[in-house]
Motif scaffolding. Structure first.
Motif, PDB file in Angstrom:
ATOM      1  N   GLU A 141       0.809  -1.218   0.000  1.00 54.27           N
ATOM      2  CA  GLU A 141       0.000   0.000   0.000  1.00 54.27           C
ATOM      3  C   GLU A 141       0.841   1.267   0.000  1.00 54.27           C
ATOM      4  OE1 GLU A 141      -3.209  -0.078   2.813  1.00 54.27           O
ATOM      5  OE2 GLU A 141      -3.906  -2.015   2.064  1.00 54.27           O
ATOM      6  N   ASP A 142       2.144   1.147   0.265  1.00 55.66           N
ATOM      7  CA  ASP A 142       3.030   2.317   0.169  1.00 55.66           C
ATOM      8  C   ASP A 142       3.733   2.351  -1.198  1.00 55.66           C
ATOM      9  OD1 ASP A 142       4.816   0.201   0.529  1.00 55.66           O
ATOM     10  OD2 ASP A 142       6.115   1.306   1.892  1.00 55.66           O
ATOM     11  N   LEU A 143       3.126   1.694  -2.176  1.00 52.80           N
ATOM     12  CA  LEU A 143       3.678   1.610  -3.534  1.00 52.80           C
ATOM     13  C   LEU A 143       4.058   2.985  -4.073  1.00 52.80           C
ATOM     14  CD1 LEU A 143       4.117   0.047  -6.268  1.00 52.80           C
ATOM     15  CD2 LEU A 143       1.730   0.613  -6.775  1.00 52.80           C
ATOM     16  N   GLU A 144       5.226   3.033  -4.695  1.00 51.16           N
ATOM     17  CA  GLU A 144       5.631   4.188  -5.497  1.00 51.16           C
ATOM     18  C   GLU A 144       5.927   3.663  -6.885  1.00 51.16           C
ATOM     19  OE1 GLU A 144       8.957   5.793  -3.273  1.00 51.16           O
ATOM     20  OE2 GLU A 144       7.667   7.338  -2.439  1.00 51.16           O
ATOM     21  N   GLN A 163       7.345   6.384 -13.558  1.00 55.52           N
ATOM     22  CA  GLN A 163       7.188   6.148 -14.993  1.00 55.52           C
ATOM     23  C   GLN A 163       7.883   7.290 -15.728  1.00 55.52           C
ATOM     24  OE1 GLN A 163       4.325   3.833 -16.008  1.00 55.52           O
ATOM     25  NE2 GLN A 163       4.304   4.244 -18.193  1.00 55.52           N
ATOM     26  N   ASP A 164       8.740   6.932 -16.681  1.00 57.00           N
ATOM     27  CA  ASP A 164       9.514   7.971 -17.361  1.00 57.00           C
ATOM     28  C   ASP A 164       8.626   9.022 -18.020  1.00 57.00           C
ATOM     29  OD1 ASP A 164       8.633   6.333 -19.461  1.00 57.00           O
ATOM     30  OD2 ASP A 164      10.618   6.038 -20.325  1.00 57.00           O
ATOM     31  N   ASN A 165       7.494   8.630 -18.546  1.00 58.19           N
ATOM     32  CA  ASN A 165       6.643   9.605 -19.223  1.00 58.19           C
ATOM     33  C   ASN A 165       5.432  10.021 -18.388  1.00 58.19           C
ATOM     34  OD1 ASN A 165       5.153   7.268 -19.376  1.00 58.19           O
ATOM     35  ND2 ASN A 165       5.078   7.180 -21.596  1.00 58.19           N
ATOM     36  N   GLY A 166       5.386   9.607 -17.115  1.00 49.86           N
ATOM     37  CA  GLY A 166       4.249   9.954 -16.272  1.00 49.86           C
ATOM     38  C   GLY A 166       4.627  10.436 -14.889  1.00 49.86           C
ATOM     39  N   GLY A 167       5.910  10.371 -14.562  1.00 55.43           N
ATOM     40  CA  GLY A 167       6.359  10.833 -13.252  1.00 55.43           C
ATOM     41  C   GLY A 167       6.099   9.820 -12.154  1.00 55.43           C
ATOM     42  N   LEU A 168       6.044  10.310 -10.923  1.00 55.58           N
ATOM     43  CA  LEU A 168       5.808   9.482  -9.749  1.00 55.58           C
ATOM     44  C   LEU A 168       4.303   9.353  -9.537  1.00 55.58           C
ATOM     45  CD1 LEU A 168       6.602   7.991  -7.139  1.00 55.58           C
ATOM     46  CD2 LEU A 168       6.807  10.243  -6.048  1.00 55.58           C
ATOM     47  N   LEU A 169       3.837   8.102  -9.474  1.00 54.88           N
ATOM     48  CA  LEU A 169       2.420   7.836  -9.286  1.00 54.88           C
ATOM     49  C   LEU A 169       2.202   7.149  -7.940  1.00 54.88           C
ATOM     50  CD1 LEU A 169       1.720   6.374 -12.848  1.00 54.88           C
ATOM     51  CD2 LEU A 169       1.402   8.741 -12.077  1.00 54.88           C
ATOM     52  N   LYS A 218      -6.392   3.335  -9.759  1.00 58.42           N
ATOM     53  CA  LYS A 218      -7.483   3.983 -10.485  1.00 58.42           C
ATOM     54  C   LYS A 218      -7.229   3.835 -11.995  1.00 58.42           C
ATOM     55  CE  LYS A 218      -9.866   8.379 -10.954  1.00 58.42           C
ATOM     56  NZ  LYS A 218      -9.877   9.803 -10.612  1.00 58.42           N
ATOM     57  N   ASN A 219      -5.965   4.035 -12.411  1.00 57.57           N
ATOM     58  CA  ASN A 219      -5.601   3.877 -13.819  1.00 57.57           C
ATOM     59  C   ASN A 219      -5.798   2.436 -14.292  1.00 57.57           C
ATOM     60  OD1 ASN A 219      -4.885   6.576 -13.867  1.00 57.57           O
ATOM     61  ND2 ASN A 219      -2.694   6.202 -13.799  1.00 57.57           N
ATOM     62  N   PHE A 220      -5.363   1.459 -13.467  1.00 62.45           N
ATOM     63  CA  PHE A 220      -5.528   0.054 -13.862  1.00 62.45           C
ATOM     64  C   PHE A 220      -7.005  -0.334 -13.917  1.00 62.45           C
ATOM     65  CE2 PHE A 220      -0.981  -0.750 -12.764  1.00 62.45           C
ATOM     66  CZ  PHE A 220      -0.613  -1.271 -13.987  1.00 62.45           C
ATOM     67  N   VAL A 248       8.118   0.430  -8.416  1.00 64.64           N
ATOM     68  CA  VAL A 248       8.198   0.089  -9.834  1.00 64.64           C
ATOM     69  C   VAL A 248       8.869   1.256 -10.542  1.00 64.64           C
ATOM     70  CG1 VAL A 248       6.890  -0.353 -11.969  1.00 64.64           C
ATOM     71  CG2 VAL A 248       6.103  -1.313  -9.793  1.00 64.64           C
ATOM     72  N   ILE A 249       9.792   0.925 -11.423  1.00 62.83           N
ATOM     73  CA  ILE A 249      10.359   1.930 -12.328  1.00 62.83           C
ATOM     74  C   ILE A 249      10.108   1.391 -13.728  1.00 62.83           C
ATOM     75  CG2 ILE A 249      12.427   3.167 -13.092  1.00 62.83           C
ATOM     76  CD1 ILE A 249      13.596   2.550 -10.266  1.00 62.83           C
TER      77      ILE A 249
END
Length: 160
Positions: free
Chosen positions: A66-69, A72-78, A85-87, A155-156
């Motif tokens: 739940e503390d996921l970071e 994404q190179d083209n989306g920044g830190l999510l 919500k995106n998934f 995730v990177i």
């Protein structure tokens, strides 16, 4: 003149000795990846992306902390909330995005007292305007072992 050459030679030898010691000291001092760890992360990767490919949102989401970071190179830190919500929206799409790990690209490295680093290349496919689109991207995932269960905490995703 001869003494100056001897001093220069001596200084060069000392510098070479020091440089050699620095290089030797910088050798990798990490634990090698055990076959067991490699197999566990490979199996966890398979589980999470089978859930992704079959759009099993509940199982997919349960494999993340739940503390996921998510970087994404083209989306920044999510954040965790934004990622899921995106998934959730993506899983409702008609284009049926699927993921496959590129054979031979998987690397696994231990993280002492935490878990493991997974590095690889994956391929995503979907139908867009009646045509199959394929994208190949690189990723790094940090897996944390919690109560004998593997979960992704970072995730990177890059090279989009």
């Amino acid at each position: 003149m001869k003494k100056i050459k001897q001093v220069k030679s001596y200084i060069i030898l000392v510098l070479l000795f020091l440089f050699t010691n620095v290089v030797i000291a910088q050798e990798k001092k990490i634990s090698p990846t055990s076959q067991e760890l490699y197999n566990e992360i490979e199996a966890s990767d398979t589980i999470i992306f089978n859930a992704f490919n079959t759009q099993n949102f509940v199982l997919f989401k349960s494999m993340f902390t739940e503390d996921l970071e998510w970087f994404q190179d083209n989306g920044g830190l999510l954040s965790y909330e934004t990622v899921f919500k995106n998934f959730e929206n993506m899983f409702k799409n008609e284009n049926k995005l699927s993921r496959k790990l590129v054979k031979g690209s998987l690397e696994v490295h231990p993280i002492k007292d935490y878990g493991a680093i997974e590095i690889g290349i994956h391929e995503f496919r979907h139908i867009e305007n009646g045509k199959e689109e394929i994208g190949t991207f690189k990723f790094v995932m940090i897996w944390k072992k919690i109560n004998n269960q593997w979960k992704i905490s970072r995730v990177i995703s890059y090279d989009h």
